[in-house]
Write a protein that holds these residues in place. Structure first.
Motif, mmCIF file in Angstrom:
data_model
loop_
_atom_site.group_PDB
_atom_site.id
_atom_site.type_symbol
_atom_site.label_atom_id
_atom_site.label_comp_id
_atom_site.label_asym_id
_atom_site.label_seq_id
_atom_site.Cartn_x
_atom_site.Cartn_y
_atom_site.Cartn_z
ATOM 1 N N TRP A 94 0.836 -1.204 0.000
ATOM 2 C CA TRP A 94 0.000 0.000 0.000
ATOM 3 C C TRP A 94 0.873 1.257 0.000
ATOM 4 O O TRP A 94 0.601 2.213 -0.734
ATOM 5 C CB TRP A 94 -0.917 -0.026 1.214
ATOM 6 N N ALA A 97 2.384 1.701 -3.364
ATOM 7 C CA ALA A 97 1.398 1.993 -4.408
ATOM 8 C C ALA A 97 1.246 3.489 -4.626
ATOM 9 O O ALA A 97 1.061 3.958 -5.755
ATOM 10 C CB ALA A 97 0.049 1.372 -4.041
ATOM 11 N N TRP A 98 1.329 4.268 -3.562
ATOM 12 C CA TRP A 98 1.104 5.720 -3.672
ATOM 13 C C TRP A 98 2.374 6.475 -4.018
ATOM 14 O O TRP A 98 2.352 7.690 -4.159
ATOM 15 C CB TRP A 98 0.494 6.247 -2.376
ATOM 16 N N ALA A 182 -0.859 5.242 -13.005
ATOM 17 C CA ALA A 182 -2.208 5.008 -12.477
ATOM 18 C C ALA A 182 -2.568 3.527 -12.562
ATOM 19 O O ALA A 182 -3.131 2.950 -11.616
ATOM 20 C CB ALA A 182 -3.226 5.849 -13.243
ATOM 21 N N GLY A 183 -2.246 2.886 -13.691
ATOM 22 C CA GLY A 183 -2.544 1.467 -13.848
ATOM 23 C C GLY A 183 -1.779 0.615 -12.870
ATOM 24 O O GLY A 183 -2.324 -0.326 -12.277
ATOM 25 N N GLN A 184 -0.495 0.934 -12.658
ATOM 26 C CA GLN A 184 0.304 0.178 -11.705
ATOM 27 C C GLN A 184 -0.194 0.383 -10.287
ATOM 28 O O GLN A 184 -0.154 -0.525 -9.459
ATOM 29 C CB GLN A 184 1.771 0.590 -11.827
ATOM 30 N N ARG A 185 -0.674 1.596 -10.008
ATOM 31 C CA ARG A 185 -1.199 1.868 -8.664
ATOM 32 C C ARG A 185 -2.449 1.033 -8.411
ATOM 33 O O ARG A 185 -2.609 0.433 -7.331
ATOM 34 C CB ARG A 185 -1.498 3.356 -8.531
ATOM 35 N N VAL A 186 -3.329 0.963 -9.391
ATOM 36 C CA VAL A 186 -4.543 0.166 -9.251
ATOM 37 C C VAL A 186 -4.190 -1.310 -9.051
ATOM 38 O O VAL A 186 -4.776 -1.994 -8.203
ATOM 39 C CB VAL A 186 -5.452 0.334 -10.487
ATOM 40 N N LEU A 187 -3.208 -1.792 -9.808
ATOM 41 C CA LEU A 187 -2.792 -3.184 -9.698
ATOM 42 C C LEU A 187 -2.276 -3.483 -8.295
ATOM 43 O O LEU A 187 -2.609 -4.517 -7.700
ATOM 44 C CB LEU A 187 -1.715 -3.479 -10.733
ATOM 45 N N ILE A 189 -3.000 -1.914 -5.544
ATOM 46 C CA ILE A 189 -4.112 -1.848 -4.603
ATOM 47 C C ILE A 189 -4.901 -3.156 -4.622
ATOM 48 O O ILE A 189 -5.349 -3.651 -3.580
ATOM 49 C CB ILE A 189 -5.022 -0.639 -4.925
ATOM 50 N N ILE A 190 -5.045 -3.743 -5.814
ATOM 51 C CA ILE A 190 -5.702 -5.052 -5.915
ATOM 52 C C ILE A 190 -4.906 -6.096 -5.137
ATOM 53 O O ILE A 190 -5.476 -6.940 -4.427
ATOM 54 C CB ILE A 190 -5.852 -5.465 -7.389
#
Length: 207
Positions: A94, A97-98, A182-187, A189-190
């Motif tokens: 987490w 991710a940010w 953004a895509g890597q951040r979403v990944l 977070i998943i």
């Protein structure tokens, strides 16, 4: 099973490889390593998982795994330890991710990845039971226990390493597909959600 160690390797692998290839906690960890790192660094995650094979292999051939599995309090302790470990990895993921796209470099060392893989596998009660049920019959024959450590157990470790390297490569392909931050951040977070779900499963005994 009274088969000599070297004659047990092929029958064992026919049982072992499909079980290892089934997606689970170790697969998630390997994919996450591929998403976060280059392959030369990410492969230390599967290497740590493979090292656990030697720990479990020795314990199983000596009968220690069977003894520990019969102690309810030990399995409970293992589940809570594994759940806490999953929450820690979720927190680390987490945080990173940010920081994606901000010039941040993940400083996790190769040694730390290896240690994480080792502890994830050892703290997983399902992994212990898998080694007990699947490896047990192949490492408890008439031969001295140490002969299994140079035949069946290395074969198990090699299978683990090879299969989870493929999962790491899959993570690298996902990262290449999601090039934008953004895509890597979403990944990631998943991945955090998956880690938390696994931790919940450990705590409730559903995994």
């Amino acid at each position: 099973m009274n088969t000599l160690p070297w004659a047990s390797v092929l029958p064992f692998l026919l049982v072992w490889i499909p079980a290892v290839a089934t997606p689970g906690i170790n697969a998630v960890f390997s994919i996450t390593a591929g998403v976060r790192f280059s392959f030369s660094r990410a492969l230390f995650a599967p290497l740590g998982l493979a090292c656990a094979s030697f720990v479990y292999g020795a314990a199983t051939s000596l009968g220690l795994t069977l003894v520990l599995a019969a102690i309810p309090d030990f399995l409970t302790l293992l589940r809570y330890g594994g759940g806490t470990l999953m929450l820690w990895y979720a927190w680390r993921t987490w945080r990173h991710a940010w920081k994606v796209g901000e010039g941040h470099v993940d400083s996790t060392s190769r040694g730390m990845l290896l240690l994480q893989g080792l502890t994830i596998s050892i703290s997983n009660p399902q992994a212990m039971l898998a080694y007990l049920l699947l490896m047990g019959p192949f490492v408890t024959g008439d031969a001295p226990w140490y002969l299994y450590q140079v035949t069946v157990v290395p074969a198990a470790a090699l299978a683990v390493f090879s299969i989870y390297c493929l999962y790491a490569l899959f993570g690298i392909q996902i990262r290449r597909f999601l090039r934008n931050p953004a895509g890597q951040r979403v990944l990631r977070i998943i991945v955090v959600i998956v880690y938390c779900a696994i931790a919940l499963g450990f705590y409730t005994g559903t995994i």
